[in-house]
Design a protein around this motif. Structure first.
Motif, PDB file in Angstrom:
ATOM      1  N   GLY A  24       0.792  -1.220   0.000  1.00 41.78           N
ATOM      2  CA  GLY A  24       0.000   0.000   0.000  1.00 41.78           C
ATOM      3  C   GLY A  24       0.824   1.269   0.000  1.00 41.78           C
ATOM      4  O   GLY A  24       0.289   2.356   0.201  1.00 41.78           O
ATOM      5  N   LEU A  25       2.125   1.143  -0.248  1.00 42.13           N
ATOM      6  CA  LEU A  25       3.024   2.296  -0.290  1.00 42.13           C
ATOM      7  C   LEU A  25       3.151   2.785  -1.729  1.00 42.13           C
ATOM      8  O   LEU A  25       2.674   2.138  -2.670  1.00 42.13           O
ATOM      9  CB  LEU A  25       4.395   1.891   0.267  1.00 42.13           C
ATOM     10  N   PRO A  26       3.814   3.924  -1.955  1.00 41.46           N
ATOM     11  CA  PRO A  26       3.949   4.428  -3.325  1.00 41.46           C
ATOM     12  C   PRO A  26       4.721   3.462  -4.231  1.00 41.46           C
ATOM     13  O   PRO A  26       5.665   2.808  -3.802  1.00 41.46           O
ATOM     14  CB  PRO A  26       4.718   5.743  -3.147  1.00 41.46           C
ATOM     15  N   ASP A  27       4.290   3.396  -5.490  1.00 41.63           N
ATOM     16  CA  ASP A  27       5.040   2.695  -6.519  1.00 41.63           C
ATOM     17  C   ASP A  27       6.163   3.606  -6.995  1.00 41.63           C
ATOM     18  O   ASP A  27       6.141   4.818  -6.762  1.00 41.63           O
ATOM     19  CB  ASP A  27       4.135   2.343  -7.700  1.00 41.63           C
ATOM     20  N   GLY A  75       4.106   7.497  -6.470  1.00 50.34           N
ATOM     21  CA  GLY A  75       2.784   7.664  -5.880  1.00 50.34           C
ATOM     22  C   GLY A  75       2.038   6.352  -5.793  1.00 50.34           C
ATOM     23  O   GLY A  75       2.327   5.399  -6.526  1.00 50.34           O
ATOM     24  N   VAL A  76       1.071   6.291  -4.902  1.00 55.13           N
ATOM     25  CA  VAL A  76       0.259   5.087  -4.726  1.00 55.13           C
ATOM     26  C   VAL A  76      -0.599   4.871  -5.974  1.00 55.13           C
ATOM     27  O   VAL A  76      -1.276   5.787  -6.448  1.00 55.13           O
ATOM     28  CB  VAL A  76      -0.627   5.208  -3.475  1.00 55.13           C
ATOM     29  N   GLY A  77      -0.546   3.670  -6.526  1.00 55.55           N
ATOM     30  CA  GLY A  77      -1.377   3.336  -7.674  1.00 55.55           C
ATOM     31  C   GLY A  77      -0.897   3.854  -9.008  1.00 55.55           C
ATOM     32  O   GLY A  77      -1.610   3.731 -10.005  1.00 55.55           O
ATOM     33  N   LEU A 100       0.619   2.821 -15.929  1.00 54.68           N
ATOM     34  CA  LEU A 100      -0.778   2.421 -16.130  1.00 54.68           C
ATOM     35  C   LEU A 100      -1.730   3.339 -15.377  1.00 54.68           C
ATOM     36  O   LEU A 100      -2.920   3.384 -15.670  1.00 54.68           O
ATOM     37  CB  LEU A 100      -0.973   0.975 -15.677  1.00 54.68           C
ATOM     38  N   GLY A 101      -1.214   4.055 -14.378  1.00 55.30           N
ATOM     39  CA  GLY A 101      -2.016   5.002 -13.604  1.00 55.30           C
ATOM     40  C   GLY A 101      -1.277   6.317 -13.479  1.00 55.30           C
ATOM     41  O   GLY A 101      -0.361   6.614 -14.242  1.00 55.30           O
ATOM     42  N   GLY A 102      -1.668   7.125 -12.501  1.00 56.71           N
ATOM     43  CA  GLY A 102      -1.003   8.410 -12.298  1.00 56.71           C
ATOM     44  C   GLY A 102      -1.109   9.295 -13.516  1.00 56.71           C
ATOM     45  O   GLY A 102      -2.189   9.459 -14.094  1.00 56.71           O
TER      46      GLY A 102
END
Length: 421
Positions: free
Chosen positions: A58-61, A85-87, A107-109
């Motif tokens: 659950g920490l930042p990627d 950031g997370v996700g 894929l996100g952010g």
């Protein structure tokens, strides 16, 4: 007096010439060192690699620098990290065409980031910061391709977010501004379209670009079974090819490679759900590619989920199969036939690769074993395999050691392969 004056003048000229020669030597050495900082296979730290990773806690990627030489005392150690950031789910790392800038898709952010790196006093690579790049309406960033004319192209598997969407972004390589979004919905023309694009490859000499149609980003709404050829300059669609056994076979072509330069002019494609390799010859009359045919069927070897294609500096083709986690090495010298030379065992989810030499000179390939954290395809490891013997020299388990999964891998001294896509 006249003689002494001329002799002094002569000595001054000699001294000036010697100075200029010395200065030229220093400049050449400096330029060589600058070049080697990005390209030399003999650099210290050439076994340090950048990886994209996702957090399992659950920490930042983010991105990390990791030592991958099994002969190094700090094998598997992470020396630098950059959180996005997370996700965010960073997905593919790329260098630009001059190898002076580094990017990661996501894929996100913000879907695309330029990554700033530096070297510390010991020459160790350090991750400094990430600059988000505006991708407009385009979502779910996948692959990049940089051309030599100041553009780069990016596939967006999600497009603007529709159930049968997908797009290609064209960017200015100098300022990262989005120049154009290429869209061609299947609803408008079921015979020529762009949908769920993932893989991309370009042959600049022929002015051609090809993208795959893979799968909707949610992995369930829809799947593709085609590759689409476009004009590199007008962006017009030239043809959409079936890369499957039948129109109803949702094979999900994932990567495409337009062979170019010294190689025979063919297009290669891997099918994620088909688990196969397909090939299409270039036609000098139509100036397009002919139909794709299956050149390697993974199921005959107990293989599935064919993913990435890499060419090393000995002109061998390496293809990863996520299930059960293998890398197959093929000879490219007799195309359209692919001769299987070797099979390497990695871990489930075998995906991206990087090539380097260990401290003792062993030629190895690092295989990143994880595909989108899909169950049974998400080992979360990096395998180091001797490409001459096939022996696994070491494995880093990022899942257990750091609570992260590796998403992709790239060299810290420039691209770690001869050709990728």
């Amino acid at each position: 007096m006249c003689y002494i004056y001329n002799n002094n003048n002569y000595n001054l000229k000699i001294m000036k010439l010697q100075f200029n020669v010395a200065l030229l030597f220093v400049i050449l050495i400096t330029l060589t060192n600058c070049h080697n900082d990005n390209h030399s296979p003999d650099l210290p730290h050439d076994s340090l690699f950048y990886i994209d990773y996702r957090s399992l806690q659950g920490l930042p990627d983010g991105l990390a620098v990791i030592e991958l030489d099994p002969e190094a005392p700090n094998f598997g150690n992470i020396s630098s990290k950059l959180e996005l950031g997370v996700g965010v789910l960073p997905h593919h790392i790329y260098y630009n065409h001059t190898e002076q800038k580094m990017f990661t898709t996501a894929l996100g952010g913000s879907y695309l980031y330029q990554i700033k790196t530096e070297r510390d006093q010991k020459g160790q690579p350090q991750l400094i910061n990430a600059t988000p790049i505006d991708t407009g309406e385009n979502t779910v960033g996948e692959n990049l391709f940089f051309t030599n004319d100041g553009r780069y192209f990016m596939t967006f598997m999600g497009g603007a977010g529709g159930p049968k969407d997908g797009s290609i972004g064209v960017f200015n390589a100098d300022n990262n501004k989005l120049i154009k979004t290429i869209k061609a919905p299947i609803q408008d023309n079921p015979n020529q379209f762009i949908m769920y694009p993932h893989g991309i490859s370009i042959n600049e000499e022929k002015g051609l670009m090809m993208v795959t149609s893979t799968i909707h980003p949610d992995l369930s709404t829809g799947m593709g079974n085609t590759c689409t050829l476009l004009d590199l300059n007008t962006y017009e669609l030239k043809e959409t090819y079936q890369v499957a056994d039948s129109p109803t076979d949702m094979s999900s072509p994932v990567e495409v490679l337009l062979l170019r330069g010294k190689f025979p002019q063919y297009a290669l494609a891997t099918t994620m759900l088909g688990g196969d390799i397909w090939i299409a010859p270039y036609n000098t009359v139509t100036k397009k590619y002919d139909a794709f045919t299956k050149v390697f069927e993974g199921s005959t070897q107990g293989l599935g989920w064919a993913l990435e294609m890499y060419i090393d500096d000995t002109n061998k083709l390496y293809v990863s199969f996520a299930d059960p986690g293998k890398v197959l090495v093929f000879d490219l010298s007799n195309l359209p036939q692919l001769k299987l030379l070797k099979t390497f065992t990695a871990d489930k989810g075998a995906h991206h690769m990087a090539f380097f030499k260990t401290k003792s000179g062993k030629e190895v390939v690092a295989v990143q074993n994880n595909l989108l954290n899909i169950p049974n395809l998400n080992s979360g490891t990096i395998s180091i395999i001797d490409i001459n013997t096939g022996k696994n020299l070491g494995t880093v388990n990022l899942r257990t050691r750091y609570g992260i999964l590796p998403e992709s891998i790239e060299g810290t001294n420039g691209p770690s392969n001869y050709m990728h896509h």
